[in-house]
Design an enzyme around this catalytic site. Sequence first.
Site, mmCIF file in Angstrom:
data_model
loop_
_atom_site.group_PDB
_atom_site.id
_atom_site.type_symbol
_atom_site.label_atom_id
_atom_site.label_comp_id
_atom_site.label_asym_id
_atom_site.label_seq_id
_atom_site.Cartn_x
_atom_site.Cartn_y
_atom_site.Cartn_z
ATOM 1 N N SER A 15 68.952 -15.516 -23.467
ATOM 2 C CA SER A 15 67.879 -16.220 -24.174
ATOM 3 C C SER A 15 68.326 -17.594 -24.672
ATOM 4 O O SER A 15 69.413 -17.752 -25.223
ATOM 5 C CB SER A 15 67.393 -15.392 -25.356
ATOM 6 O OG SER A 15 66.452 -16.147 -26.093
ATOM 7 N N LYS A 68 56.729 -7.146 -26.411
ATOM 8 C CA LYS A 68 55.527 -7.818 -26.922
ATOM 9 C C LYS A 68 54.353 -6.876 -27.209
ATOM 10 O O LYS A 68 53.555 -7.146 -28.091
ATOM 11 C CB LYS A 68 55.065 -8.911 -25.952
ATOM 12 C CG LYS A 68 55.986 -10.118 -25.934
ATOM 13 C CD LYS A 68 55.442 -11.210 -25.041
ATOM 14 C CE LYS A 68 56.471 -12.301 -24.846
ATOM 15 N NZ LYS A 68 55.952 -13.476 -24.154
ATOM 16 N N ASN A 89 54.267 -12.132 -29.838
ATOM 17 C CA ASN A 89 55.576 -12.731 -29.529
ATOM 18 C C ASN A 89 56.276 -13.221 -30.792
ATOM 19 O O ASN A 89 57.394 -13.725 -30.719
ATOM 20 C CB ASN A 89 55.444 -13.878 -28.503
ATOM 21 C CG ASN A 89 54.968 -15.164 -29.119
ATOM 22 O OD1 ASN A 89 54.122 -15.154 -30.014
ATOM 23 N ND2 ASN A 89 55.490 -16.287 -28.669
ATOM 24 N N ASP A 104 52.305 -17.856 -27.574
ATOM 25 C CA ASP A 104 52.477 -18.145 -26.143
ATOM 26 C C ASP A 104 51.330 -19.006 -25.604
ATOM 27 O O ASP A 104 51.533 -19.825 -24.710
ATOM 28 C CB ASP A 104 52.539 -16.842 -25.336
ATOM 29 C CG ASP A 104 53.889 -16.160 -25.456
ATOM 30 O OD1 ASP A 104 54.894 -16.861 -25.697
ATOM 31 O OD2 ASP A 104 53.942 -14.924 -25.319
ATOM 32 N N ALA A 128 48.375 -12.032 -13.371
ATOM 33 C CA ALA A 128 47.456 -11.364 -14.310
ATOM 34 C C ALA A 128 48.225 -10.477 -15.286
ATOM 35 O O ALA A 128 47.694 -9.477 -15.778
ATOM 36 C CB ALA A 128 46.427 -10.546 -13.535
ATOM 37 N N ARG A 151 48.033 -10.937 -7.041
ATOM 38 C CA ARG A 151 48.375 -10.068 -5.902
ATOM 39 C C ARG A 151 47.562 -8.773 -5.968
ATOM 40 O O ARG A 151 46.989 -8.342 -4.982
ATOM 41 C CB ARG A 151 49.878 -9.783 -5.946
ATOM 42 C CG ARG A 151 50.369 -8.836 -4.892
ATOM 43 C CD ARG A 151 51.866 -8.657 -4.993
ATOM 44 N NE ARG A 151 52.296 -8.072 -6.260
ATOM 45 C CZ ARG A 151 53.555 -7.811 -6.575
ATOM 46 N NH1 ARG A 151 54.517 -8.103 -5.710
ATOM 47 N NH2 ARG A 151 53.861 -7.276 -7.729
ATOM 48 N N GLU A 154 42.606 -5.876 -8.732
ATOM 49 C CA GLU A 154 41.965 -5.164 -9.855
ATOM 50 C C GLU A 154 42.405 -5.743 -11.195
ATOM 51 O O GLU A 154 41.629 -5.805 -12.136
ATOM 52 C CB GLU A 154 42.314 -3.654 -9.861
ATOM 53 C CG GLU A 154 41.942 -2.881 -8.611
ATOM 54 C CD GLU A 154 43.076 -2.875 -7.611
ATOM 55 O OE1 GLU A 154 44.024 -2.112 -7.822
ATOM 56 O OE2 GLU A 154 43.024 -3.646 -6.624
ATOM 57 N N TYR A 212 61.090 -21.011 -15.708
ATOM 58 C CA TYR A 212 61.945 -22.138 -16.122
ATOM 59 C C TYR A 212 63.375 -22.028 -15.599
ATOM 60 O O TYR A 212 64.234 -22.858 -15.915
ATOM 61 C CB TYR A 212 61.933 -22.326 -17.642
ATOM 62 C CG TYR A 212 62.437 -21.145 -18.430
ATOM 63 C CD1 TYR A 212 63.800 -20.943 -18.624
ATOM 64 C CD2 TYR A 212 61.554 -20.226 -18.978
ATOM 65 C CE1 TYR A 212 64.267 -19.859 -19.330
ATOM 66 C CE2 TYR A 212 62.010 -19.139 -19.691
ATOM 67 C CZ TYR A 212 63.359 -18.964 -19.871
ATOM 68 O OH TYR A 212 63.812 -17.883 -20.569
HETATM 69 P P1 ATR Z 1 54.678 -11.262 -17.702
HETATM 70 O O1 ATR Z 1 54.528 -10.531 -19.000
HETATM 71 O O2 ATR Z 1 55.878 -12.176 -17.655
HETATM 72 O O3 ATR Z 1 53.411 -11.959 -17.311
HETATM 73 P P2 ATR Z 1 54.105 -9.019 -16.008
HETATM 74 O O4 ATR Z 1 53.103 -8.567 -17.013
HETATM 75 O O5 ATR Z 1 55.035 -8.029 -15.420
HETATM 76 O O6 ATR Z 1 55.009 -10.164 -16.602
HETATM 77 O O7 ATR Z 1 53.292 -9.758 -14.833
HETATM 78 C C1 ATR Z 1 53.939 -10.249 -13.714
HETATM 79 C C2 ATR Z 1 52.903 -10.966 -12.808
HETATM 80 O O8 ATR Z 1 53.618 -11.489 -11.676
HETATM 81 C C3 ATR Z 1 51.815 -10.049 -12.246
HETATM 82 O O9 ATR Z 1 50.631 -10.782 -12.116
HETATM 83 C C4 ATR Z 1 52.398 -9.681 -10.873
HETATM 84 O O10 ATR Z 1 51.434 -9.315 -9.908
HETATM 85 P P3 ATR Z 1 50.902 -7.788 -9.778
HETATM 86 O O11 ATR Z 1 49.914 -7.592 -10.883
HETATM 87 O O12 ATR Z 1 50.302 -7.702 -8.441
HETATM 88 O O13 ATR Z 1 52.141 -6.915 -9.933
HETATM 89 C C5 ATR Z 1 53.012 -10.992 -10.479
HETATM 90 N N1 ATR Z 1 54.039 -10.852 -9.447
HETATM 91 C C6 ATR Z 1 55.287 -10.370 -9.586
HETATM 92 N N2 ATR Z 1 55.961 -10.411 -8.415
HETATM 93 C C7 ATR Z 1 55.081 -10.926 -7.494
HETATM 94 C C8 ATR Z 1 55.172 -11.243 -6.113
HETATM 95 N N3 ATR Z 1 56.291 -11.021 -5.411
HETATM 96 N N4 ATR Z 1 54.086 -11.776 -5.516
HETATM 97 C C9 ATR Z 1 52.953 -12.005 -6.198
HETATM 98 N N5 ATR Z 1 52.810 -11.752 -7.527
HETATM 99 C C10 ATR Z 1 53.865 -11.210 -8.157
#
Ligand code: ATR
Length: 268
Positions: A15, A68, A89, A104, A128, A151, A154, A212
């Site tokens: 961090s 979180k 957060n 955030d 999402a 991806r 839903e 980042y």
């Molecule tokens: P954070 O809290 O950092 O947003 P998260 O809630 O785990 O982390 O969300 C990760 C996001 O990255 C999701 O939208 C995920 O898509 P899915 O909902 O389909 O899982 C997306 N993500 C992670 N790896 C991906 C990949 N290889 N291609 C496309 N989207 C990806």
Amino acid sequence: MTKLCMVIGHPVRHSLSPMIHNAGYKALSIDDQFSYVARDVDPDKIGDFVNDVRAEGIRGVSCTVPHKQLVIPYLDKVDPVAQKIGAVNTIVNDSGKLTGYNTDWLGAIGPIRKLAAVKGKKALVVGAGGTARAVVYGLTQAGAIVTVCNRTAEKSQKLAQEFGCDSAELADDLIQKADIIINTTTVGMNSKETPLYTDKLHTGQIVFDAVYSPYQTELLRRAKQKGSTVIHGTEMLLAQAYGQFKLYTGQDAPVEPMRQALMKEARP
Ligand code: ATR
């Protein structure tokens, strides 16, 4: 007595938050009153940790993955914005009473506002998850016309419904027509992948990557080549930290010293 603040995560050792916050304390000469550390907290022990926060009189806690959402049931109060986003957060301890906040969304909207007005602009949010929720909240609050692509369709449909915006499949024309594009996925983190097809990017667009590490993601490198204005993920990290700084200390964050401290570490 020094007021202790900390970032919790699992893992947390990489961090950059202690460096950012401590640089701020130093710049305001309040480093004899405030100190900021990192603590690894096992997700199973989050309830015990919150008890420790009260017992030890820890002033503020910044929560990262996976805490979180997990921390919410243990707090005395969650402010309405954090409730809407569904994630905390930032925890502030006022004499044993713990309130959860979310900064955030400021991390998303602050850096964009410095470059352009957001009201009425077309914004494309990729992803999402938790970050996307804060970003979509910030953008809709600022009056942007938001479309969410993910991806797993839903998840973007559900998020869009909740926040009163659109969801769609990530397509060329959406990318081309967007004024602002924000990647909230983890794609590009320490890899050369991009979360979207970059051929349609052009000048006049803002491309913002929440990732980042590396500082210059492949998405931002290509966006720059296409003439887009880019915002690095470090700006999101900083802007959410400024919000936390104010909540912990009651003082406005010294923006430049905090940025310089981060850049020393983050930029190659
Ligand atoms: P954070 O809290 O950092 O947003 P998260 O809630 O785990 O982390 O969300 C990760 C996001 O990255 C999701 O939208 C995920 O898509 P899915 O909902 O389909 O899982 C997306 N993500 C992670 N790896 C991906 C990949 N290889 N291609 C496309 N989207 C990806």
